[in-house]
Design an enzyme around this catalytic site. Structure first.
Site, PDB file in Angstrom:
ATOM      1  N   HIS A   1       0.861  -1.189   0.000  1.00  0.00           N
ATOM      2  CA  HIS A   1       0.000   0.000   0.000  1.00  0.00           C
ATOM      3  C   HIS A   1       0.896   1.238   0.000  1.00  0.00           C
ATOM      4  O   HIS A   1       1.225   1.764   1.060  1.00  0.00           O
ATOM      5  CB  HIS A   1      -0.899  -0.039   1.237  1.00  0.00           C
ATOM      6  CG  HIS A   1      -2.000   0.964   1.216  1.00  0.00           C
ATOM      7  ND1 HIS A   1      -3.234   0.744   1.773  1.00  0.00           N
ATOM      8  CD2 HIS A   1      -2.059   2.223   0.712  1.00  0.00           C
ATOM      9  CE1 HIS A   1      -3.998   1.804   1.603  1.00  0.00           C
ATOM     10  NE2 HIS A   1      -3.303   2.720   0.976  1.00  0.00           N
TER      11      HIS A   1
ATOM     12  N   HIS B   1      -8.374  -5.085   7.389  1.00  0.00           N
ATOM     13  CA  HIS B   1      -8.114  -4.041   8.390  1.00  0.00           C
ATOM     14  C   HIS B   1      -8.376  -4.557   9.787  1.00  0.00           C
ATOM     15  O   HIS B   1      -9.484  -4.950  10.115  1.00  0.00           O
ATOM     16  CB  HIS B   1      -8.907  -2.747   8.154  1.00  0.00           C
ATOM     17  CG  HIS B   1      -8.033  -1.556   8.410  1.00  0.00           C
ATOM     18  ND1 HIS B   1      -7.723  -1.126   9.673  1.00  0.00           N
ATOM     19  CD2 HIS B   1      -7.321  -0.772   7.576  1.00  0.00           C
ATOM     20  CE1 HIS B   1      -6.891  -0.113   9.599  1.00  0.00           C
ATOM     21  NE2 HIS B   1      -6.608   0.120   8.329  1.00  0.00           N
TER      22      HIS B   1
ATOM     23  N   GLU C   1      -2.613  -1.542  -3.215  1.00  0.00           N
ATOM     24  CA  GLU C   1      -3.708  -0.721  -2.692  1.00  0.00           C
ATOM     25  C   GLU C   1      -3.357   0.757  -2.767  1.00  0.00           C
ATOM     26  O   GLU C   1      -2.195   1.125  -2.562  1.00  0.00           O
ATOM     27  CB  GLU C   1      -3.946  -1.034  -1.207  1.00  0.00           C
ATOM     28  CG  GLU C   1      -4.216  -2.472  -0.895  1.00  0.00           C
ATOM     29  CD  GLU C   1      -4.296  -2.735   0.606  1.00  0.00           C
ATOM     30  OE1 GLU C   1      -4.870  -3.754   0.975  1.00  0.00           O
ATOM     31  OE2 GLU C   1      -3.767  -1.927   1.413  1.00  0.00           O
TER      32      GLU C   1
END
Ligand code: PXP
Length: 241
Positions: free
Chosen positions: A44, A192, A71
């Site tokens: 990410h 998450h 991401e």
């Protein structure tokens, strides 16, 4: 069908960057995650490159043999160009704000529907699967479907937050959201704050969960158990060993 584990290796880059140099070696860790059973590697990048650097992602592309998932926010031109250049298996679209510590909300897919529709078409025409990061909200999921994406990633922070007090209540919203997504033909990822305590129950209750991407807790668990054991423990929660 079992749920794939994609290991988010941002934390390894953060540790490396804290000292300069190349310890720990990010590429070696990625290869080791795959050797130990992970079915994907997630990165990410943030615009300030405070953990994963854009260069790392080009290097990773050359060595990864499992699913590569990148991401980030496609409004960042640098991110968009990088993804089109690297052509990962999957791009997860996240509405990151500049300076945000970590992702803290899903897309408002109604407000941003036309932008997301264009982006999904662009990535798909380059052979890259898209997944849109959303809260477990029917309206957001239905509008995500209208963008043309085949997948969504459910943002699981609230599940993790409420799991300890009342896991039945914590899962309910996610369960119905996932059923709705499935009903309208969307595939589901999640991520998450998933960890060894809450992952098993999530995976058992979310029908058709394709993939979880896990970083913070898994890398922290690796400090105690070692990377190989940590990955095996997570795979066990996904009923894979
Ligand atoms: N999914 C998305 C979209 C994220 O932004 C993150 C954090 O970078 C994760 C999953 C993984 O979260 P965690 O590090 O809490 O496992």
């Amino acid at each position: 069908m079992s749920t794939k584990l994609s290991v988010n290796i941002n934390k390894i880059a953060t540790l490396r960057n804290s000292r300069g140099g190349n310890v720990p070696d990010l590429l070696k860790v990625a290869i080791d995650c795959e050797r130990y059973g992970a079915q994907g590697i997630t990165v990410h990048p943030r615009p300030d490159e405070r953990h994963i650097r854009y260069r790392d992602i080009l290097d990773l592309k050359a060595i990864i043999t499992t699913e590569f998932n990148i991401e980030g926010n496609p409004r960042e031109k640098k991110f968009l160009d990088l993804v089109l250049d690297v052509k990962p298996t999957q791009v997860t679209l996240v509405p990151d704000e500049i300076g945000q510590v970590t992702s803290d909300h899903g897309w408002d897919t109604i407000t941003h529907k036309s932008f997301l529709t264009d982006i999904v078409a662009l990535f798909n025409s380059n052979g890259i699967r898209t997944s849109i990061f959303v809260d477990p909200n029917f309206k957001m999921i239905e509008a995500a479907k209208e963008t043309g994406t085949t997948r969504i990633e459910l943002y699981t922070e609230n599940y993790a937050k409420y799991y300890t007090n009342n896991r039945l209540e914590a899962i309910n919203l996610y369960k119905t959201a996932a059923l709705r997504a499935k009903e309208i033909g969307l595939e589901i990822n999640a991520g998450h704050d998933l960890n060894l305590e809450n992952l098993g129950y999530f995976a058992e209750n979310i029908v058709g969960l394709m993939e979880v991407s896990i970083g913070h807790a898994l890398i922290s668990d690796a400090l105690y158990f070692g990377l190989e054991n940590a990955i095996q423990l997570y795979l066990r929660k996904l009923k894979q060993n």
